[in-house]
Design a protein around this motif. Structure first.
Motif, short mmCIF file in Angstrom:
data_model
loop_
_atom_site.label_atom_id
_atom_site.label_comp_id
_atom_site.label_asym_id
_atom_site.label_seq_id
_atom_site.Cartn_x
_atom_site.Cartn_y
_atom_site.Cartn_z
N THR A 24 -42.88 35.25 -88.05
CA THR A 24 -41.97 34.12 -88.28
C THR A 24 -40.99 34.45 -89.40
N LYS A 29 -53.78 28.63 -86.51
CA LYS A 29 -54.45 27.94 -87.61
C LYS A 29 -55.47 26.93 -87.09
N LEU A 30 -55.12 26.19 -86.05
CA LEU A 30 -56.04 25.21 -85.47
C LEU A 30 -57.28 25.91 -84.89
N CYS A 33 -53.38 34.65 -87.69
CA CYS A 33 -52.51 33.74 -88.45
C CYS A 33 -51.58 34.53 -89.37
N LEU A 38 -48.20 30.21 -84.68
CA LEU A 38 -48.85 30.11 -86.00
C LEU A 38 -49.66 28.82 -86.11
N SER A 39 -49.09 27.72 -85.64
CA SER A 39 -49.80 26.42 -85.70
C SER A 39 -51.06 26.49 -84.83
N ARG A 40 -50.94 27.06 -83.62
CA ARG A 40 -52.11 27.13 -82.74
C ARG A 40 -53.19 28.05 -83.33
N GLN A 42 -43.49 29.89 -84.60
CA GLN A 42 -44.05 28.76 -85.35
C GLN A 42 -45.14 28.04 -84.55
N ASP A 43 -44.88 27.88 -83.25
CA ASP A 43 -45.92 27.27 -82.41
C ASP A 43 -47.17 28.13 -82.38
#
Length: 635
Positions: free
Chosen positions: A8, A331-332, A1, A327-329, A324-325
């Motif tokens: 980013t 974090k999940l 992350c 980073l989101s994945r 960004q995608d």
């Protein structure tokens, strides 16, 4: 992350820089496009001006060509008129070289005949006393000069009577008749030519020669100014005149156009300064083209930069979205992993992994110790052999693959053309080559047959000629070399050997003997030609310089007897060697430098032939060959 967040942030910074570059490139591109439009308009204007100037320059050059062509036609026509006038003047003179030679010959014969007549005439001097006179017919005798009487004449003497004189010289009547005929012939020829004397005829012939020279000079001028002919030049002038009218019509619009020069309107071009204007217009056009080319290059470079900036901005935007995608994945996944496996559990698992690593490290050291106790060289050898085997197998595999590729290509090629067609093509080519071979063989046999036939014919001809040559050469050889025999080479007709006391090869004979034999051989050949009715003449150029006095005198007698059958000309610079022969002597030095030296020499030789004097001695320039050398007959 953390890595995705840092990536980013970096992409966002790059996007900011790329956006600034994109804006700058867009502004520069717009500026270049405006400037390019202005330069294109200027270039089009310069092109129009240059085209107009080129038309006017062509008009000027065409007018110069027409003027030059008019001058050439005028000069050629003047020279042609001169040729016609000279030809007319020359045709009026009917005297030529041949006619003049006949007049001179007739005049010489008349002078010779009158001289003979004068020499044979009776000379009579009349000296009357004072008051007395003498007349012949009604004419009073001129007592100041003696009378030459060639025929029966009656002279009346005043107070005395008549005196009748009959000349007694022989041949006077014949000479008188010949003189009258020659005089009549000469007068008739002069009257026919329109002249009174031979000197006047010679003068007219000289004038005719000058007219011929002038005619040739005028003809050369016509050829110089009109090499293709005056009509062709006139046709060319008509074509150029038509082109001139066309150019005038097309150039009128160009000469009427104007340009802006610091706000003032001036005429663009005129005929007088067309060359300067054309140079300026071409310079302006080239400069406009250079600026336009530079502008196009700058615009293309700016467009490339703009496209690069645009592509970079689009690429960074896509990278930003991807980061960004990611980073989101991330974090999940992190939240899900923490729910399934807490951090403290992962800490204990890490400790256990470190303990297992330590145990494995210890085991590795033990194994390394055992490995060192083994035979390292043997193991290296086995490893090397295995590696070589692997390399060989790899190389063989690559070779098989290449061979497979070649075979596949060959199969594809054969599949396209067809093996049967290739076989038929080669069979046809083979048959064609066999036919060519048969033709060449027949031709070679024919050539060989012709060669053999010619050799046989040559051999037969030489054999047929050898016998007559031997028969005619034998008397000459016997006279010069008594009690001697000789052998003749049938191939070259040369004397192979001379047998006097013993056989002597020709190469071993003295220079004088060989020289005498070669002259005798030529005399024999000439005798064969003369007997067969063919013309024959023997020319000797100091051919007996190596003969001794005895042999030289014998050769002179041989030459005299041979000259009874055909003509012999001896070229020599030693006249005293032949002074006892009593033959005509032609001094070539007297012929050189005359107007017709060759003809004079021919006349001398022909005159000797007509008088049956076949042996002629021609005295040449001093020779560089040696004087007589004593012949050693025993060499």
């Amino acid at each position: 992350c953390e890595a995705a967040a840092a990536r980013t942030k970096s992409i966002l910074d790059k996007i900011s820089d790329a956006s600034a570059k994109h804006k700058t490139a867009s502004e520069q591109l717009h500026s270049y496009q405006q400037k390019r439009a202005e330069l294109e308009a200027g270039y089009e204007q310069a092109l129009g001006q240059c085209e107009g100037a080129e038309k006017l320059e062509q008009l000027r050059q065409l007018k110069a060509q027409i003027k030059e062509l008019n001058d050439a036609i005028a000069k050629a026509e003047a020279a042609d008129q001169q040729c016609k006038a000279i030809r007319k003047q020359g045709e009026a003179i009917k005297i030529d070289r041949e006619t003049l030679d006949r007049l001179r010959q007739t005049e010489r014969q008349l002078i010779q005949c009158e001289a003979q007549l004068t020499a044979a005439a009776t000379k009579l001097e009349v000296r009357p006393t004072a008051g007395n006179s003498a007349t012949i017919g009604a004419a009073i005798v001129n007592t100041s000069n003696p009378l030459l009487i060639t025929e029966k004449t009656c002279i009346s003497l005043s107070g005395w009577g008549e005196l009748i004189i009959s000349p007694g010289g022989g041949g006077l009547e014949k000479l008188t008749s010949a003189s009258e005929k020659l005089r009549a012939t000469l007068n008739a020829a002069l009257e026919q030519l329109g002249v009174s004397t031979v000197e006047e005829a010679e003068e007219r012939e000289r004038i005719k020669g000058q007219l011929i020279v002038e005619y040739k000079s005028a003809a050369q001028d016509v050829q110089k100014y009109a090499p293709v002919g005056i009509p062709a030049l006139q046709d060319q002038l008509s074509i150029l005149t038509g082109k001139l009218e066309e150019l005038r019509a097309s150039a009128s619009s160009a000469s009427a156009s104007v340009i802006q020069d610091d706000g003032a309107q001036t005429a663009l071009f005129s005929i007088t300064d067309s060359a300067d204007r054309l140079s300026q217009a071409r310079s302006k056009r080239d400069k406009a083209k250079q600026l336009l080319t530079q502008s196009k290059t700058g615009a293309e470079h700016c467009e490339a930069q703009f496209r690069d900036a645009d592509r970079q901005l689009q690429s960074l935007s896509a990278q930003q979205t991807s980061a960004q995608d990611e980073l989101s994945r991330s974090k999940l996944r992190l939240e899900a992993d923490r729910q399934s496996v807490p951090d403290d559990v992962l800490f204990h698992a890490t400790k256990e992994s470190e303990m297992r690593l330590q145990t494995a490290t210890t085991l590795s050291k033990d194994l390394q110790t055992k490995l060192e106790t083994l035979n390292a060289d043997l193991i290296d050898t086995e490893i090397q052999s295995s590696e070589q085997a692997i390399q060989q197998l790899t190389h063989d595999l690559q070779s098989l693959r290449e061979s497979q590729s070649r075979l596949e290509g060959a199969l594809q090629t054969l599949g396209k053309t067809g093996i049967t067609e290739e076989v038929e093509r080669l069979r046809g080519k083979h048959e064609q080559l066999e036919k060519q071979f048969l033709r060449a063989s027949r031709k070679a046999k024919a050539i060989k047959l012709v060669h053999d036939t010619l050799l046989n014919a040559e051999k037969n001809s030489k054999q047929q000629l050898a016998g007559p040559l031997m028969r005619r050469l034998q008397p000459y050889m016997s006279e010069l070399f008594s009690d001697s025999k000789f052998a003749l080479d049938d191939g070259s007709f040369s004397i192979a050997q001379l047998e006097r006391q013993s056989p002597e090869p020709f190469q071993n004979l003295s220079l004088g003997t060989r020289e005498q034999i070669t002259v005798l051989t030529r005399l024999a050949f000439a005798e064969i030609l003369s007997d067969s009715g063919a013309p024959a003449v023997v020319i000797l150029d100091d051919a007996l310089v190596y003969s001794d006095e005895t042999r030289f005198e014998r050769m002179q007698e041989v030459l005299k007897r041979a000259a009874e059958k055909f003509q012999i000309i001896i070229m020599t610079c030693r006249e005293r060697d032949y002074h006892n022969m009593g033959v005509p002597i032609i001094k070539l030095g007297d012929c050189v430098g005359t107007s017709s030296s060759t003809r004079a020499l021919e006349d001398l030789i022909l005159s000797n032939q007509k008088s049956n004097e076949q042996l002629v001695l021609a005295q040449a320039r001093p020779s560089t060959r040696p004087a007589h050398q004593v012949d050693d007959s025993h060499q």
